[in-house]
Design an enzyme around this catalytic site. Structure first.
Site, PDB file in Angstrom:
ATOM      1  N   SER A 114       0.831  -1.205   0.000  1.00 28.24           N
ATOM      2  CA  SER A 114       0.000   0.000   0.000  1.00 28.24           C
ATOM      3  C   SER A 114       0.861   1.249   0.000  1.00 28.24           C
ATOM      4  O   SER A 114       1.946   1.282   0.601  1.00 28.24           O
ATOM      5  CB  SER A 114      -0.892   0.017   1.246  1.00 28.24           C
ATOM      6  OG  SER A 114      -1.574   1.253   1.370  1.00 28.24           O
ATOM      7  N   TYR A 141      -2.490   0.243   9.950  1.00 27.31           N
ATOM      8  CA  TYR A 141      -2.628  -0.429   8.655  1.00 27.31           C
ATOM      9  C   TYR A 141      -1.366  -0.224   7.819  1.00 27.31           C
ATOM     10  O   TYR A 141      -0.777  -1.189   7.309  1.00 27.31           O
ATOM     11  CB  TYR A 141      -3.846   0.113   7.909  1.00 27.31           C
ATOM     12  CG  TYR A 141      -3.837  -0.235   6.438  1.00 27.31           C
ATOM     13  CD1 TYR A 141      -3.955  -1.561   6.022  1.00 27.31           C
ATOM     14  CD2 TYR A 141      -3.687   0.757   5.464  1.00 27.31           C
ATOM     15  CE1 TYR A 141      -3.928  -1.888   4.673  1.00 27.31           C
ATOM     16  CE2 TYR A 141      -3.660   0.435   4.125  1.00 27.31           C
ATOM     17  CZ  TYR A 141      -3.780  -0.882   3.727  1.00 27.31           C
ATOM     18  OH  TYR A 141      -3.743  -1.202   2.393  1.00 27.31           O
ATOM     19  N   LYS A 178     -17.400  -1.006   1.123  1.00 24.76           N
ATOM     20  CA  LYS A 178     -16.263  -0.581   1.950  1.00 24.76           C
ATOM     21  C   LYS A 178     -16.598   0.563   2.904  1.00 24.76           C
ATOM     22  O   LYS A 178     -15.759   0.962   3.705  1.00 24.76           O
ATOM     23  CB  LYS A 178     -15.082  -0.187   1.053  1.00 24.76           C
ATOM     24  CG  LYS A 178     -14.452  -1.382   0.339  1.00 24.76           C
ATOM     25  CD  LYS A 178     -13.353  -0.956  -0.619  1.00 24.76           C
ATOM     26  CE  LYS A 178     -12.145  -0.368   0.066  1.00 24.76           C
ATOM     27  NZ  LYS A 178     -11.400  -1.335   0.887  1.00 24.76           N
TER      28      LYS A 178
END
Length: 321
Positions: A114, A141, A178
């Site tokens: 990411s 994250y 989401k």
């Protein structure tokens, strides 16, 4: 067989569509399959078998000889989650086991990293692997994704081909489930439908005017095209950026969404919440030179092209990819 983890999710389900288009129909879909809402992402797709993510490793031990490729797209992606144990289980330890299985069974691997690993971009947005240990992600994250990248690079034993993809701001069909983590384009469309206007965060940075904060927005169809390229290429292992390579403003995004919906722009600015102001990214742009250097030549959708396709062919008709 081709394995896709996170198969019922946003990018995973779009990847299965891409594989089906290329006549790869023996797909092993790995996920927890607990969300009825995500079920429509798999409707109509050609899948050989569904395997629950907690049963996957036992399944792989029995069926590895038939596996041609593994796309590890599944992860906990909620940037507002602060329970490190969740990320340690799903994003770190689970990924390490997949890595080890791919070595043991000689399976090539592409996994999802990411752009959240870049934090505020203090070191830029170059996918230079020597800089990865110095990156400072802004949330657990991003930390989990960066820790796995660091771990992978440190390993003496690696799959014979592997690639980690640093996804930037991905948008497109199949992200409706989401909620807060869906793209700004998805939220823009729904705000405009409900209120006729779009709210954007006001800038709290002297170098950026309101709405001129910039992100690298990349269309999910480009993301899965790159995944397909790497599956066929199977050379030049490493970690790669995956963005459009072009930063665009939130005003560009909002105005293009209005245009795709056939409406006049009506934009209002609201203060960025105080609890995220110090962690707010005002600029991201992927350096795509590394992927281009190994032979990827396909055009990336402009923001205009991507939003028009997404809104007019998927959001307005209520379709999935």
């Amino acid at each position: 067989m081709i394995i896709v983890t996170g198969a019922a999710g946003f990018i995973g389900s779009c990847l299965i569509s891409k594989l089906n288009q290329e006549n790869f129909n023996f797909i092993i879909a790995v996920d927890d399959f607990s969300s009825p809402e995500k079920e429509r992402n798999l409707t109509g797709k050609r899948i050989q078998e569904r395997v629950h993510r907690e049963e996957f490793f036992a399944w792989l031990d029995q069926n590895y000889q038939e596996v041609e490729f593994l796309f590890h797209i599944g992860a906990r992606t909620d940037t507002t989650e602060f329970d490190w144990q969740v990320f340690e289980h799903l994003n770190l330890n689970y990924s390490k086991t997949i890595w080890q299985k791919c070595i043991d069974y000689q399976i090539p691997l592409v996994y999802a990293s990411s752009a959240a690993t870049y934090g505020l971009g203090e070191l830029g947005y170059d996918d230079n692997e020597s800089l990865i240990p110095q990156l400072k992600p802004l949330n657990p994250y991003g930390e989990s994704k960066n820790e796995f990248d660091i771990w992978a690079l440190e390993q003496e034993r690696k799959p014979f081909f592997w690639a980690g993809l640093k996804f930037f701001n991905v948008y497109g069909p199949n992200e409706y489930h989401k909620e807060r983590m869906a793209s700004v384009i998805f939220h823009a469309y729904n705000q405009i439908c409900q209120t006729g206007e779009m709210r954007l965060f006001r800038s709290h940075h002297p170098d950026f005017r309101d709405g001129e904060q910039m992100r690298d927005f990349v269309y999910v169809k480009d993301v899965v095209d790159v995944c397909s390229f790497l599956m066929h290429h199977r050379r030049n292992s490493g970690i790669y950026n995956l963005g459009s390579g072009k930063a665009r403003t939130f005003l560009d995004l909002a105005n293009n969404t209005f245009r795709a919906m056939g409406r006049e722009s009506q934009i209002n600015f609201v203060d960025t919440p105080a609890d995220i102001r110090d962690k707010y990214q005002y600029y991201t742009q992927a350096n795509m030179g590394k992927l281009r250097s190994i032979g990827y030549t396909k055009h990336f959708c402009t923001l205009e092209e991507g939003i028009t396709d997404y809104v007019q062919n998927y959001l307005l008709p209520g379709k999935t990819l």
